[in-house]
Design an enzyme around this catalytic site. Structure first.
Site, PDB file in Angstrom:
ATOM      1  N   LYS A 149       0.833  -1.214   0.000  1.00  0.00           N
ATOM      2  CA  LYS A 149       0.000   0.000   0.000  1.00  0.00           C
ATOM      3  C   LYS A 149       0.859   1.252   0.000  1.00  0.00           C
ATOM      4  CE  LYS A 149      -4.488  -1.593   0.939  1.00  0.00           C
ATOM      5  NZ  LYS A 149      -5.802  -1.396   1.480  1.00  0.00           N
ATOM      6  N   LYS A 231      -4.195 -10.065  -6.435  1.00  0.00           N
ATOM      7  CA  LYS A 231      -5.473 -10.273  -5.738  1.00  0.00           C
ATOM      8  C   LYS A 231      -6.560  -9.351  -6.317  1.00  0.00           C
ATOM      9  CE  LYS A 231      -6.422  -7.959  -1.770  1.00  0.00           C
ATOM     10  NZ  LYS A 231      -7.053  -7.660  -0.497  1.00  0.00           N
ATOM     11  N   LYS A 234     -11.093  -4.243  -4.367  1.00  0.00           N
ATOM     12  CA  LYS A 234     -12.110  -3.237  -4.670  1.00  0.00           C
ATOM     13  C   LYS A 234     -11.508  -1.863  -4.908  1.00  0.00           C
ATOM     14  CE  LYS A 234     -13.853  -3.581  -0.067  1.00  0.00           C
ATOM     15  NZ  LYS A 234     -12.747  -3.299   0.865  1.00  0.00           N
TER      16      LYS A 234
HETATM   17  P1  ATP Z   1      -8.797  -2.795  -0.256  1.00  0.00           P
HETATM   18  O1  ATP Z   1      -8.699  -3.239  -1.681  1.00  0.00           O
HETATM   19  O2  ATP Z   1      -9.472  -1.503  -0.077  1.00  0.00           O
HETATM   20  O3  ATP Z   1      -7.515  -2.932   0.505  1.00  0.00           O
HETATM   21  P2  ATP Z   1      -9.793  -5.338   0.398  1.00  0.00           P
HETATM   22  O4  ATP Z   1     -10.991  -5.711  -0.415  1.00  0.00           O
HETATM   23  O5  ATP Z   1      -8.514  -5.957   0.046  1.00  0.00           O
HETATM   24  O6  ATP Z   1      -9.754  -3.784   0.416  1.00  0.00           O
HETATM   25  P3  ATP Z   1     -11.169  -5.602   2.933  1.00  0.00           P
HETATM   26  O7  ATP Z   1     -12.347  -4.890   2.509  1.00  0.00           O
HETATM   27  O8  ATP Z   1     -10.711  -5.123   4.224  1.00  0.00           O
HETATM   28  O9  ATP Z   1      -9.938  -5.597   1.938  1.00  0.00           O
HETATM   29  O10 ATP Z   1     -11.430  -7.155   2.983  1.00  0.00           O
HETATM   30  C1  ATP Z   1     -12.495  -7.753   3.637  1.00  0.00           C
HETATM   31  C2  ATP Z   1     -12.312  -9.243   3.598  1.00  0.00           C
HETATM   32  O11 ATP Z   1     -12.264  -9.728   2.260  1.00  0.00           O
HETATM   33  C3  ATP Z   1     -10.993  -9.702   4.237  1.00  0.00           C
HETATM   34  O12 ATP Z   1     -11.252 -10.850   5.008  1.00  0.00           O
HETATM   35  C4  ATP Z   1     -10.110 -10.041   3.086  1.00  0.00           C
HETATM   36  O13 ATP Z   1      -9.155 -11.042   3.413  1.00  0.00           O
HETATM   37  C5  ATP Z   1     -11.122 -10.580   2.089  1.00  0.00           C
HETATM   38  N1  ATP Z   1     -10.649 -10.416   0.720  1.00  0.00           N
HETATM   39  C6  ATP Z   1     -10.296  -9.254   0.135  1.00  0.00           C
HETATM   40  N2  ATP Z   1      -9.939  -9.482  -1.147  1.00  0.00           N
HETATM   41  C7  ATP Z   1     -10.054 -10.818  -1.355  1.00  0.00           C
HETATM   42  C8  ATP Z   1      -9.821 -11.663  -2.474  1.00  0.00           C
HETATM   43  N3  ATP Z   1      -9.408 -11.177  -3.619  1.00  0.00           N
HETATM   44  N4  ATP Z   1     -10.040 -12.989  -2.340  1.00  0.00           N
HETATM   45  C9  ATP Z   1     -10.476 -13.493  -1.160  1.00  0.00           C
HETATM   46  N5  ATP Z   1     -10.725 -12.757  -0.067  1.00  0.00           N
HETATM   47  C10 ATP Z   1     -10.514 -11.434  -0.154  1.00  0.00           C
END
Ligand code: ATP
Ligand code: LTN
Length: 367
Positions: A149, A231, A234
């Site tokens: 990040k 990964k 969002k």
């Molecule tokens: P950002 O992209 O803003 O960092 P994020 O989507 O990676 O956000 P969170 O919103 O905090 O992160 O994630 C919420 C949950 O979703 C967490 O348990 C995270 O591990 C899971 N998660 C996020 N992205 C994935 C993915 N691509 N595959 C599986 N699980 C995910």
């Protein structure tokens, strides 16, 4: 030991205890009330940093719903975490409400689970500060999410971004969670939460439950549709790289059809086939089929047919979530009421832990 002719156990689900009726050989009836079963606790959070993706849904949210039936559970919208990257205030406010509505739309029941907004419970920030003082600079510097990040937001490498895992540890430890359902990307943060808890327990006396990560067998890391080595996220600037849980069926189909694959043309799980592996994981999560079965079903068929089937499965998986979401969003007053009740319940538990911590550290508590 008491002998008996018949024994009937009645589970009292509300009180989480059992009432046991025992009929003795002499015809006497005894009744015993067992101590409440100690149900294990789970807690997890999601950031309102954008519209949640299929990755969030399959990697985390879907498991939350399943686990909430068998555990004492608390789930939060982690708005404090989200400001570690700059947010536009109007958009941010909207996203917090949307993500809260999504928690209800995936089927979480506010009567059974505590559902709240992190910033509504000040104990999270308070405990995070205290835990900062039990966390070493060196261990934080090793966090891969911080490294990623800070590269992605090189103009805003703030202290909050650095201390992000400590706030996450506070979220978890306040509720004495046994299990934390997350995607695989959060494993390192869970390890730090365990280290911090162990350190505090050792310096003082047992205070925190040591949490374990719960990572689902399938869907723990859904990859970007445009770069399947990354990964799905969002906050990815390219919307074609993710399916958002609120995308329309047409948009979902278009995005999945344009997912990057390879030029081999046969559907099986294998090395160097990141794009197909990812679509197989998505398909498996939505249909319950394992990889061997999927490969068999698509033998002799091309990627076109496979992508069409994946798109249809995703559309059907998300359809009820989207429908419920639309109806919750029509009544934001109700959402705020649920959030207020959730914060009240969460505060009661969180303050209990915070007070314990403050006493152990030596603070003078207000009368
Ligand atoms: P950002 O992209 O803003 O960092 P994020 O989507 O990676 O956000 P969170 O919103 O905090 O992160 O994630 C919420 C949950 O979703 C967490 O348990 C995270 O591990 C899971 N998660 C996020 N992205 C994935 C993915 N691509 N595959 C599986 N699980 C995910
Ligand atoms: N950092 C998490 C979101 C999060 C979280 C938590 C997850 C904040 N607090 C507590 C589990 C438990 C992420 O998924 N990016």
């Amino acid at each position: 030991m008491r002998s008996f002719s018949k024994c009937v156990i009645i589970k009292n689900r509300a009180k989480k205890s059992n009432v046991i009726f025992i009929l003795t050989p002499k015809g006497k009836i005894y009744m015993e009330n067992t101590a409440p079963e100690k149900r294990q606790k789970i807690l997890s959070c999601i950031q309102p940093s954008g519209i949640p993706t299929l990755g969030n849904y399959l990697g985390a949210l879907k498991n939350w719903k399943t686990l909430s039936d068998d555990f004492d559970s608390a789930f939060a919208v982690a708005d404090l975490h989200a400001i570690t990257v700059r947010q536009d205030p109007a958009k941010f406010r909207k996203q917090i409400t949307e993500v809260f509505a999504l928690l209800l739309a995936i089927g979480l029941d506010p009567e059974k689970s505590i559902i709240f907004i992190q910033s509504h419970v000040p104990a999270h920030s308070q405990l995070a500060w205290i835990l900062n003082c039990y966390t070493q600079f060196g261990e934080m510097s090793r966090m891969t999410q911080f490294k990623d990040k800070s590269k992605a937001h090189a103009d805003n490498v703030n202290v909050g971004l650095f201390a992000y895992p400590v706030l996450m540890a506070a979220d978890i430890l306040l509720y004495q969670a046994d299990l934390v359902p997350v995607g695989v990307d959060q494993k390192q943060h869970l390890e730090i939460a365990r280290d911090i808890a162990n350190r505090f327990n050792t310096v003082y006396s047992p205070t925190f439950t040591i949490p374990d990560a719960y990572i689902g067998k399938q869907g723990a890391k859904i990859m970007s549709l445009q770069d399947p080595t990354k990964k799905m996220s969002k906050s990815d600037p390219n919307p074609k790289s993710y399916v958002s849980v609120f995308d329309t069926p047409e948009v979902i189909t278009k995005k999945i059809k344009s997912a990057i694959t390879d030029c081999e043309g046969s559907v099986y799980y294998g090395e160097g086939k990141d794009g197909i592996n990812n679509l197989m994981s998505i398909y498996s999560c939505c249909t319950g089929l394992d990889f061997d079965q999927i490969a068999k079903d698509f033998e002799g068929k091309g990627y076109g047919d496979f992508k069409a089937a994946v798109a249809e499965a995703v559309v059907e998986e998300l359809r009820p979530v989207r429908e419920r979401y639309d109806s919750y969003m029509k009544d934001t007053g109700y959402l705020l009421e649920v959030a207020a009740k959730g914060a009240e319940k969460a505060s009661r538990i969180a303050n209990r832990t915070l007070n314990k911590v403050m006493k152990k550290v030596g603070f003078v508590l207000p009368k």
